[in-house]
Design an enzyme around this catalytic site. Sequence first.
Site, PDB file in Angstrom:
ATOM      1  N   GLU A 138      34.155  49.026  35.164  1.00  0.00           N
ATOM      2  CA  GLU A 138      33.049  48.399  35.917  1.00  0.00           C
ATOM      3  C   GLU A 138      31.708  48.944  35.474  1.00  0.00           C
ATOM      4  O   GLU A 138      31.623  50.142  35.206  1.00  0.00           O
ATOM      5  CB  GLU A 138      33.249  48.667  37.409  1.00  0.00           C
ATOM      6  CG  GLU A 138      34.442  47.915  37.956  1.00  0.00           C
ATOM      7  CD  GLU A 138      34.696  48.205  39.432  1.00  0.00           C
ATOM      8  OE1 GLU A 138      33.811  48.745  40.117  1.00  0.00           O
ATOM      9  OE2 GLU A 138      35.804  47.881  39.879  1.00  0.00           O
ATOM     10  N   HIS A 191      33.521  43.975  43.289  1.00  0.00           N
ATOM     11  CA  HIS A 191      33.952  45.181  44.017  1.00  0.00           C
ATOM     12  C   HIS A 191      33.300  45.263  45.407  1.00  0.00           C
ATOM     13  O   HIS A 191      32.475  46.147  45.669  1.00  0.00           O
ATOM     14  CB  HIS A 191      33.651  46.455  43.191  1.00  0.00           C
ATOM     15  CG  HIS A 191      34.495  47.624  43.623  1.00  0.00           C
ATOM     16  ND1 HIS A 191      34.841  48.658  42.790  1.00  0.00           N
ATOM     17  CD2 HIS A 191      35.060  47.928  44.826  1.00  0.00           C
ATOM     18  CE1 HIS A 191      35.573  49.539  43.443  1.00  0.00           C
ATOM     19  NE2 HIS A 191      35.725  49.120  44.692  1.00  0.00           N
ATOM     20  N   ARG A 193      42.058  49.552  42.179  1.00  0.00           N
ATOM     21  CA  ARG A 193      41.227  50.019  41.073  1.00  0.00           C
ATOM     22  C   ARG A 193      41.610  49.217  39.842  1.00  0.00           C
ATOM     23  O   ARG A 193      42.797  48.962  39.604  1.00  0.00           O
ATOM     24  CB  ARG A 193      41.447  51.515  40.800  1.00  0.00           C
ATOM     25  CG  ARG A 193      40.777  52.454  41.795  1.00  0.00           C
ATOM     26  CD  ARG A 193      39.241  52.416  41.690  1.00  0.00           C
ATOM     27  NE  ARG A 193      38.589  53.323  42.617  1.00  0.00           N
ATOM     28  CZ  ARG A 193      38.171  52.996  43.844  1.00  0.00           C
ATOM     29  NH1 ARG A 193      38.335  51.767  44.307  1.00  0.00           N
ATOM     30  NH2 ARG A 193      37.571  53.901  44.604  1.00  0.00           N
TER      31      ARG A 193
END
Length: 322
Positions: free
Chosen positions: A267, A285, A238
């Site tokens: 994000e 991602h 993360r």
Amino acid sequence: MSAKVFVSRPIPEPGLESLKQAGLRVEVNPEDRVLTSEELVRFCRGKEGLLCLLTDAIDRAFLDQVPDLKSVATMSVGYNHIDLEAAAEKGIGVSNTPGVLTDATAELTWALLLAVARRIPEAARFLRGGEFTGWGPMLFLGTELYGKTLGIVGAGRIGTAVGLRAAAFGMKVIYSDPRRNRELEKRTRAEPAELDRLLAESDFASLHVPLTEETRGLIGRGELRRMKKSAFLINVSRGAVVDEEALAEALREQEIAGAGLDVYEKEPHVHPGLLTLKNVVLLPHIGSATVETRTRMAVMAGEDLAAMLAGRPPANPVPLPR
Ligand code: GLV
């Protein structure tokens, strides 16, 4: 009357099938985009189940507005986007999708590591830009993996799968984790190490911890300074585990050699300081993004949501605080 469920974005069809086969009435976000919090509330009103994604904020404010909701299945292994305390208070069951994305994510970790070590995106851009005029003895010199040390921060399922693949490259493995990982130690001769030592000794440090209050900002300015100037940081966990501002500075000042990132603090925003640097490979991602894995994740989430709504325990419950 069968229960109604909402799926917050189009997902692989077998996942929707598992909901329909359980007799649930399924509504799917008609658009392939993240819904705003208002839209998510609107779609979830009157629904007892939600199949959500890591991009949906399942926070207290959301849960307060959807009193009919009984179960939430997230099609992700991470569940830092869900307020577990609020879910527990409201008696909402939560499930996630561990295990099925381990290999895909480990493979992407190695893809990123190799990409940054051998400067692959930079070299590919160079060729397509018409700059390749012939082989050169000094053209795109990268860093070799053989004989180097891989430091795994967080030796859970994914960290272990990354470590097991290191033998194929002739690398030494060290790892930091609150728990000893005997499997990793036995199969790769990995040594446990405190984070400080791991950062100081690794040629490649790869992050595989969940985002929790303890791991938020785990890698900051001080930690980056502990790394070798020749070392690379890889993050597929993360974004908020790393202080992005500090990382951009360390890369710019060449305090470390490079980074491979698949995840970001906020994000889809990426720190502008990272976007201009050559020594960082940035991916959107996609750790678990294979057809096989996303299909398995969708089915797992669908089956678990159906189980919870039928009053059965899900196969992959997220432990809720009491
Ligand atoms: C991906 O980041 C996941 O948590 O599934």
